[in-house]
Scaffold this active site. Structure first.
Site, PDB file in Angstrom:
ATOM      1  CG  HIS A  67      -1.954  -1.053   1.229  1.00 30.75           C
ATOM      2  ND1 HIS A  67      -2.767  -1.321   0.152  1.00 30.75           N
ATOM      3  CD2 HIS A  67      -2.292  -1.946   2.194  1.00 30.75           C
ATOM      4  CE1 HIS A  67      -3.566  -2.331   0.452  1.00 30.75           C
ATOM      5  NE2 HIS A  67      -3.292  -2.735   1.665  1.00 30.75           N
ATOM      6  CG  ASP A 119      -3.070  -8.116   0.801  1.00 28.91           C
ATOM      7  OD1 ASP A 119      -2.313  -8.454   1.722  1.00 28.91           O
ATOM      8  OD2 ASP A 119      -4.062  -7.363   0.961  1.00 28.91           O
ATOM      9  CG  HIS A 125      -6.912  -4.972   1.915  1.00 30.72           C
ATOM     10  ND1 HIS A 125      -6.277  -5.683   2.918  1.00 30.72           N
ATOM     11  CD2 HIS A 125      -8.187  -4.784   2.327  1.00 30.72           C
ATOM     12  CE1 HIS A 125      -7.117  -5.889   3.910  1.00 30.72           C
ATOM     13  NE2 HIS A 125      -8.289  -5.363   3.583  1.00 30.72           N
ATOM     14  CG  ASP A 166      -5.037  -9.925   3.478  1.00 33.00           C
ATOM     15  OD1 ASP A 166      -4.706 -10.536   2.449  1.00 33.00           O
ATOM     16  OD2 ASP A 166      -4.739  -8.735   3.680  1.00 33.00           O
TER      17      ASP A 166
END
Length: 393
Positions: free
Chosen positions: A161, A198, A200, A290
């Site tokens: 990120h 991931d 996200h 995740d």
């Protein structure tokens, strides 16, 4: 920088029992990043709860990943290498000098600071972030120097990120992006494919290469959209890159609840063809557990079988396009025990281990993949219309 509970790991020779191997890069100093306790990732104590929880990105999750690779059934296939801290000049390959200066000053203050939503810098955090970046760079250099073809950087804090000038989503430095830059600067790689699983959106990596046709970034994530000023990107299919990079950033936002078959369909119908068109000479897999069915920070339904299949697919992609060269970089995954099991399963797939060595302890949700398949078909149709780099010649 020695740890009392986790011994330093030196390079180990290949095990005679292992028909294939993964070279794992790790440094115990990364355990010193201590986020906060509170309500989930806020660090907030409302005053009326007797029990506060650890920040989801805590050291326990990685301790279990470390221990399952050292003592689990896959251990004979693992060779260990000790990581190192990055130096500041290396960080400038991806990050702006102004941003790095901000992080250095925040560390010098000696105070705990929230530098982005849910992203806390505490004493020890900067040391851990430098180790995460340097350890990932060491893993990539290991591959570039032909010491191994399959390497895994077991690192924290995560990085995908983190944008060139912005921390975000528990991330300070973009470990995977720095490794990509190292590969491109080495002279032995002209094109790198980055596949991010991931849960996200890998917005930081995408942002850093948004105008580049040297890097294909593909992100499979839940359809969460933007979450504020530190994460303005939506992860939508319309975010395709710009200028020379137009068509080289591919987002695959999957419906909440997408499971093993839905992910496999997305990989085979979208990811594999895109990589084949791109023709990379290095493949980077950005890994987050995740996306599992039991993660507190995601809403997808991957099980160990799904991660194992993704590992198999990505090993095949690397063998087809990059002479087998595959770097895996750890990101999220916040269920303290199940994330380690999913990591083990994924590496079984990468290593082509024919039968699972561990049974899945908790996966029992049924999967209805029709919604995910429909979403993938819609994305594929959009790509065929608007992404020139994916069209047939």
């Amino acid at each position: 920088m020695a740890s009392d509970d986790v011994p330093s790991l030196s390079p180990s020779p290949p095990s005679p029992m292992a028909k294939s191997r993964v070279d794992v890069f790790w440094h115990e100093g990364m355990l010193r990043h201590d986020a906060v306790e509170g309500v989930f990732d806020t660090g907030h104590d409302p005053g009326f709860l007797d029990v506060l929880e650890k920040h989801p990105e805590n050291a326990d999750r990685v301790r279990n990943m470390l221990s399952i690779l050292r003592r689990g059934p896959i251990a004979p296939h693992v060779n260990w290498f000790t990581g190192r801290p990055a130096i500041v000049s290396e960080l400038h390959m991806f990050h702006t000098s102004e941003y790095i200066d901000e992080l250095v000053e925040a560390d010098k203050s000696g105070e705990r600071r929230e530098i982005a939503a849910g992203t806390f810098m505490s004493p020890g955090s900067w040391e851990a972030a430098l180790l995460a970046a340097g350890t990932t760079l060491s893993a990539m250099q290991h591959i570039l120097d032909c010491h191994g073809k399959v390497a895994y950087a077991l690192v924290r804090p995560p990085g995908h990120h983190s944008q060139p000038s912005q921390a975000d989503g528990y991330c300070f430095l973009n470990n995977a992006a720095l490794a990509v830059k190292l590969a491109l600067n080495s002279g032995s790689c002209s094109r790198v494919a980055v596949i991010d699983i991931d849960v996200h959106y890998g917005n930081g990596t995408a942002e850093g290469f948004y105008s580049s046709d040297e890097v294909l970034t593909v992100s499979l994530h839940m359809n969460h959209g933007s979450w504020g000023s530190s994460h303005p990107q939506k992860g939508s299919i319309e975010e395709l890159g710009e200028d020379l990079g137009l068509g080289y950033n591919l987002n695959v936002p999957l419906p909440n609840g997408t499971g093993d078959r839905g992910y496999e369909y997305a990989m085979t119908e979208l990811v594999v063809p895109a990589v084949r068109r791109f023709g990379p000479d290095m493949v980077v897999l950005v890994v987050g557990q995740d996306s599992s069915a039991f993660d507190p920070n995601g809403r997808q339904s991957l099980t160990m079988n799904g991660y194992r299949r993704i590992g198999q697919i990505m090993r095949g992609v690397a063998e087809e396009h990059s002479h087998g060269r595959l770097l895996m970089v750890q990101e999220g995954g916040y269920h303290v025990t199940y994330a380690a099991y999913c990591l083990h399963a994924m590496l079984e797939g990468v290593l082509k281990i024919p039968e699972p060595h561990l049974s899945d302890p908790i996966a029992y949700y049924p999967e209805e993949e029709a919604i995910a398949v429909a979403a993938v078909e819609s994305i594929k149709k959009y790509h065929s219309e608007f992404v020139t780099s994916l069209r047939g010649t």
